[in-house]
Enzyme design. Structure first.
Site, PDB file in Angstrom:
ATOM      1  N   ASN A  39      16.610   5.016   8.291  1.00  0.00           N
ATOM      2  CA  ASN A  39      17.369   6.262   8.146  1.00  0.00           C
ATOM      3  C   ASN A  39      18.037   6.197   6.781  1.00  0.00           C
ATOM      4  OD1 ASN A  39      19.021   8.460   8.337  1.00  0.00           O
ATOM      5  ND2 ASN A  39      19.830   7.956  10.354  1.00  0.00           N
ATOM      6  N   LYS A  86      20.068   2.721   6.657  1.00  0.00           N
ATOM      7  CA  LYS A  86      20.198   2.022   7.945  1.00  0.00           C
ATOM      8  C   LYS A  86      18.804   1.607   8.381  1.00  0.00           C
ATOM      9  CE  LYS A  86      23.711   4.961   9.802  1.00  0.00           C
ATOM     10  NZ  LYS A  86      23.938   6.047  10.728  1.00  0.00           N
ATOM     11  N   ARG A 129      13.345   8.702   9.555  1.00  0.00           N
ATOM     12  CA  ARG A 129      13.995   9.930   9.998  1.00  0.00           C
ATOM     13  C   ARG A 129      14.000  10.915   8.826  1.00  0.00           C
ATOM     14  NH1 ARG A 129      20.306  11.224  10.936  1.00  0.00           N
ATOM     15  NH2 ARG A 129      19.965  13.230  11.929  1.00  0.00           N
ATOM     16  N   HIS A 164      19.074  17.329  15.048  1.00  0.00           N
ATOM     17  CA  HIS A 164      19.328  16.349  16.123  1.00  0.00           C
ATOM     18  C   HIS A 164      18.241  16.434  17.202  1.00  0.00           C
ATOM     19  CE1 HIS A 164      23.981  16.567  15.333  1.00  0.00           C
ATOM     20  NE2 HIS A 164      23.448  15.580  14.633  1.00  0.00           N
ATOM     21  N   HIS A 188      25.223  16.997  22.116  1.00  0.00           N
ATOM     22  CA  HIS A 188      25.210  15.821  21.228  1.00  0.00           C
ATOM     23  C   HIS A 188      26.452  15.927  20.352  1.00  0.00           C
ATOM     24  CE1 HIS A 188      23.213  12.912  18.343  1.00  0.00           C
ATOM     25  NE2 HIS A 188      24.179  13.423  17.607  1.00  0.00           N
ATOM     26  N   GLY A 210      28.752  13.894  17.938  1.00  0.00           N
ATOM     27  CA  GLY A 210      29.064  12.725  17.105  1.00  0.00           C
ATOM     28  C   GLY A 210      29.841  13.223  15.906  1.00  0.00           C
ATOM     29  N   GLY A 256      28.270  14.685  13.407  1.00  0.00           N
ATOM     30  CA  GLY A 256      27.622  15.985  13.508  1.00  0.00           C
ATOM     31  C   GLY A 256      27.569  16.331  14.990  1.00  0.00           C
ATOM     32  N   ARG A 305      32.438  19.569   9.227  1.00  0.00           N
ATOM     33  CA  ARG A 305      31.801  20.901   9.103  1.00  0.00           C
ATOM     34  C   ARG A 305      32.389  21.868  10.131  1.00  0.00           C
ATOM     35  NH1 ARG A 305      25.934  18.726  10.012  1.00  0.00           N
ATOM     36  NH2 ARG A 305      26.742  16.629   9.749  1.00  0.00           N
ATOM     37  N   PHE A 308      37.056  10.975  15.438  1.00  0.00           N
ATOM     38  CA  PHE A 308      37.616  11.484  16.686  1.00  0.00           C
ATOM     39  C   PHE A 308      38.676  10.553  17.278  1.00  0.00           C
ATOM     40  CE2 PHE A 308      37.682  14.094  20.449  1.00  0.00           C
ATOM     41  CZ  PHE A 308      37.311  15.324  19.948  1.00  0.00           C
ATOM     42  N   ARG A 309      38.492   9.238  17.072  1.00  0.00           N
ATOM     43  CA  ARG A 309      39.493   8.303  17.598  1.00  0.00           C
ATOM     44  C   ARG A 309      40.853   8.551  16.948  1.00  0.00           C
ATOM     45  NH1 ARG A 309      35.263   3.543  17.654  1.00  0.00           N
ATOM     46  NH2 ARG A 309      34.661   4.807  15.891  1.00  0.00           N
ATOM     47  N   GLU A 358      29.747  10.359  24.437  1.00  0.00           N
ATOM     48  CA  GLU A 358      29.608   9.198  25.319  1.00  0.00           C
ATOM     49  C   GLU A 358      30.950   8.544  25.635  1.00  0.00           C
ATOM     50  OE1 GLU A 358      26.782   6.524  23.408  1.00  0.00           O
ATOM     51  OE2 GLU A 358      25.469   8.222  23.021  1.00  0.00           O
ATOM     52  N   ASN A 359      31.925   8.725  24.729  1.00  0.00           N
ATOM     53  CA  ASN A 359      33.148   7.914  24.843  1.00  0.00           C
ATOM     54  C   ASN A 359      34.430   8.648  25.195  1.00  0.00           C
ATOM     55  OD1 ASN A 359      32.181   5.178  24.124  1.00  0.00           O
ATOM     56  ND2 ASN A 359      31.537   6.233  22.259  1.00  0.00           N
ATOM     57  N   GLU A 370      18.270   7.323  18.903  1.00  0.00           N
ATOM     58  CA  GLU A 370      17.304   8.001  18.038  1.00  0.00           C
ATOM     59  C   GLU A 370      16.301   7.025  17.433  1.00  0.00           C
ATOM     60  OE1 GLU A 370      20.924   9.839  16.513  1.00  0.00           O
ATOM     61  OE2 GLU A 370      19.716  11.579  15.988  1.00  0.00           O
TER      62      GLU A 370
HETATM   63  P1  ADP Z   1      26.908  10.060  13.795  1.00  0.00           P
HETATM   64  O1  ADP Z   1      25.717   9.309  14.315  1.00  0.00           O
HETATM   65  O2  ADP Z   1      26.768  11.559  13.790  1.00  0.00           O
HETATM   66  O3  ADP Z   1      27.485   9.518  12.521  1.00  0.00           O
HETATM   67  P2  ADP Z   1      28.258   9.016  16.149  1.00  0.00           P
HETATM   68  O4  ADP Z   1      27.377   9.492  17.222  1.00  0.00           O
HETATM   69  O5  ADP Z   1      28.265   7.561  15.824  1.00  0.00           O
HETATM   70  O6  ADP Z   1      28.089   9.864  14.832  1.00  0.00           O
HETATM   71  O7  ADP Z   1      29.749   9.455  16.516  1.00  0.00           O
HETATM   72  C1  ADP Z   1      30.812   9.194  15.663  1.00  0.00           C
HETATM   73  C2  ADP Z   1      32.059   9.810  16.258  1.00  0.00           C
HETATM   74  O8  ADP Z   1      32.268   9.259  17.571  1.00  0.00           O
HETATM   75  C3  ADP Z   1      33.319   9.526  15.457  1.00  0.00           C
HETATM   76  O9  ADP Z   1      34.119  10.685  15.405  1.00  0.00           O
HETATM   77  C4  ADP Z   1      34.009   8.447  16.294  1.00  0.00           C
HETATM   78  O10 ADP Z   1      35.404   8.488  16.156  1.00  0.00           O
HETATM   79  C5  ADP Z   1      33.614   8.852  17.691  1.00  0.00           C
HETATM   80  N1  ADP Z   1      33.733   7.722  18.601  1.00  0.00           N
HETATM   81  C6  ADP Z   1      32.964   6.624  18.681  1.00  0.00           C
HETATM   82  N2  ADP Z   1      33.412   5.781  19.631  1.00  0.00           N
HETATM   83  C7  ADP Z   1      34.519   6.372  20.170  1.00  0.00           C
HETATM   84  C8  ADP Z   1      35.464   6.012  21.184  1.00  0.00           C
HETATM   85  N3  ADP Z   1      35.337   4.871  21.864  1.00  0.00           N
HETATM   86  N4  ADP Z   1      36.450   6.882  21.465  1.00  0.00           N
HETATM   87  C9  ADP Z   1      36.583   8.021  20.787  1.00  0.00           C
HETATM   88  N5  ADP Z   1      35.732   8.419  19.818  1.00  0.00           N
HETATM   89  C10 ADP Z   1      34.712   7.615  19.511  1.00  0.00           C
END
Ligand code: ADP
Length: 403
Positions: free
Chosen positions: A8, A15, A95, A184, A212, A214, A216, A245, A287-288, A337-338, A387
């Site tokens: 990627n 990556k 990718r 995606h 999805h 993340g 994005g 975005r 997001f954290r 997921e989280n 992916e």
């Molecule tokens: P991408 O592949 O689009 O770069 P990811 O799918 O890895 O993104 O998602 C990244 C996002 O997920 C970030 O905003 C990150 O803070 C959030 N994230 C990952 N793990 C956690 C968690 N345990 N709690 C809250 N947010 C999380």
């Protein structure tokens, strides 16, 4: 047994992952960041496997370009006996973000395919040039192996015209291939197929909404195995609120900024790609960090979170109306997921539609699982996306390796 190296390639990052598609195991992994900057970082890891503990090499140095970065990765991988040759890699999967009107299915890379991807750079100037650079560098440094391009837009080429057509002058749209492509796709397909497996339902009989979420973020509506709508459009700017975005906005805002407020198209691109979404609203793209600030009662963070939830609800409700009947709603990617709280808030108004979350499964479980109650009319799930595995499997299929 098929072993595939998945690459990627971003504008300043690379990556890599080597996977065994038969046993779905990661054998090695590498990440280079800040390519082209005075100091970049590099990590190469041979994975922990039964009978052989993992090992890691890191480097901090200038990686002037992708050739230098990949060259160093291969050198360090060699020291760990994790070079693609050491691990018996048979193919390389790349990718590619935008397949445009030309590429729907994964394809083996030829000079014609490279030229086709290059032609799409106008549609995806932030992504395709970097993807193509990765392909060219890998073909140069790893010759003799087949390379396959897998397109993020591919899964959405089945969108019905009603969903992919922008309501603008048809002649203009057709002259410049302006339509909604969706992104995606590799993740939406992987997660929706896995959802059907988890539920023990035939893929082509299940209606699904996949979220999805993340850095994005995108949503999709899948009717009996066919993608019928998705939230990203011509570019990955449309749809849900993302890390940097904005997702949907009135195009009049862009005209206003350029014509009446003196912003250049480049400034607007930076505003919309890097300074919007969570970053623009709360100065926290991660997001954290946003959640920590919400918990501290920070007004900007609370507003950003509310905008995210409002937009999610709008898409879930809209897709439900398009599908008529929904069998599954699935959350995936880092946030999906989280973040249990976000899943609960996004669905909290749907009780009268029969959606009932199981708080225990939602909040305390981990990994792939059903998070709705047995009585819920719609099954809600968390399904981690992968992916890289999906790209590796696509290589297998295109090249007929696993046969
Ligand atoms: P991408 O592949 O689009 O770069 P990811 O799918 O890895 O993104 O998602 C990244 C996002 O997920 C970030 O905003 C990150 O803070 C959030 N994230 C990952 N793990 C956690 C968690 N345990 N709690 C809250 N947010 C999380």
């Amino acid at each position: 047994m098929t072993r595939v190296l998945v690459i990627n390639s971003g504008s300043s990052s690379l990556k890599l992952q080597i996977l065994d598609t038969a046993v779905e195991t990661e054998l090695a992994w590498a990440l280079v960041e800040r390519i082209g900057e005075p100091v970049g970082t590099l990590t190469v890891r041979r994975s922990d496997l039964p009978g052989s503990p993992g090992e890691e090499r890191t480097a901090e140095a200038a990686f002037p370009d992708h050739t230098a970065a990949l060259g160093r990765v291969l050198e360090l991988a060699g020291e760990l006996d994790a070079h693609p040759t050491d691990l018996g890699v048979e193919a390389i999967g790349h990718r590619v973000v935008h397949g445009g009107p030309a590429f729907h299915e994964p394809v083996e890379v030829t000079p014609e395919v490279e030229a086709g991807i290059e032609k799409l750079e106008l549609l995806a100037p932030l992504h395709n040039p970097a993807n193509l650079r990765g392909i060219r560098v890998a073909r140069e440094l790893l010759p003799g192996l087949p390379h396959v391009a897998v397109f993020d837009t591919g899964f959405f080429h089945t969108l019905p015209a009603a969903a992919h057509t922008y309501a603008i002058d048809r002649a203009v749209a057709s002259e410049w291939d302006l339509r909604r492509y969706g992104f995606h796709g590799t993740s939406h397909e992987f997660v929706s197929r896995r959802t059907a497996e988890v539920l023990g339902r035939p893929y082509d009989e299940l209606n699904q909404i996949v979220l999805h979420l993340g850095n994005g973020a995108s949503a999709s509506a899948i009717s009996a195995g066919r993608a019928v709508d998705t939230s990203m459009g011509l570019t990955p700017l449309e749809g849900l609120v993302m890390g940097t975005r904005p997702g949907d906005l009135d195009p009049g805002l862009i005209i206003h900024l350029i014509r009446d407020r003196g912003m250049s198209p480049e400034d607007v691109s930076t505003l919309l790609n890097r300074k919007s979404g969570l970053e623009g609203l709360a100065g926290a793209r991660d997001f954290r960090e946003l959640l920590a600030r919400v918990d501290d009662g920070d007004d900007d963070a609370v507003l950003a979170y509310d905008v995210v939830i409002h937009r999610l609800r709008r898409y879930i409700g809209g897709y439900w109306a398009i599908l008529g009947e929904v069998g599954a709603i699935t959350f995936t990617a880092g946030v999906g997921e989280n973040v249990a709280r976000l899943r609960a808030d996004a669905l909290s108004t749907l009780g009268s539609w029969g959606v009932e979350l199981d708080p225990e499964a939602n909040e305390n479980g981990s990994g792939e699982r059903v998070i709705s109650t047995p009585d819920s009319r719609v099954t809600v799930l968390v399904v981690p996306t992968d992916e890289e595995l999906a790209i590796a499997r696509a290589c297998d299929e295109v090249l007929g390796l696993g046969e």
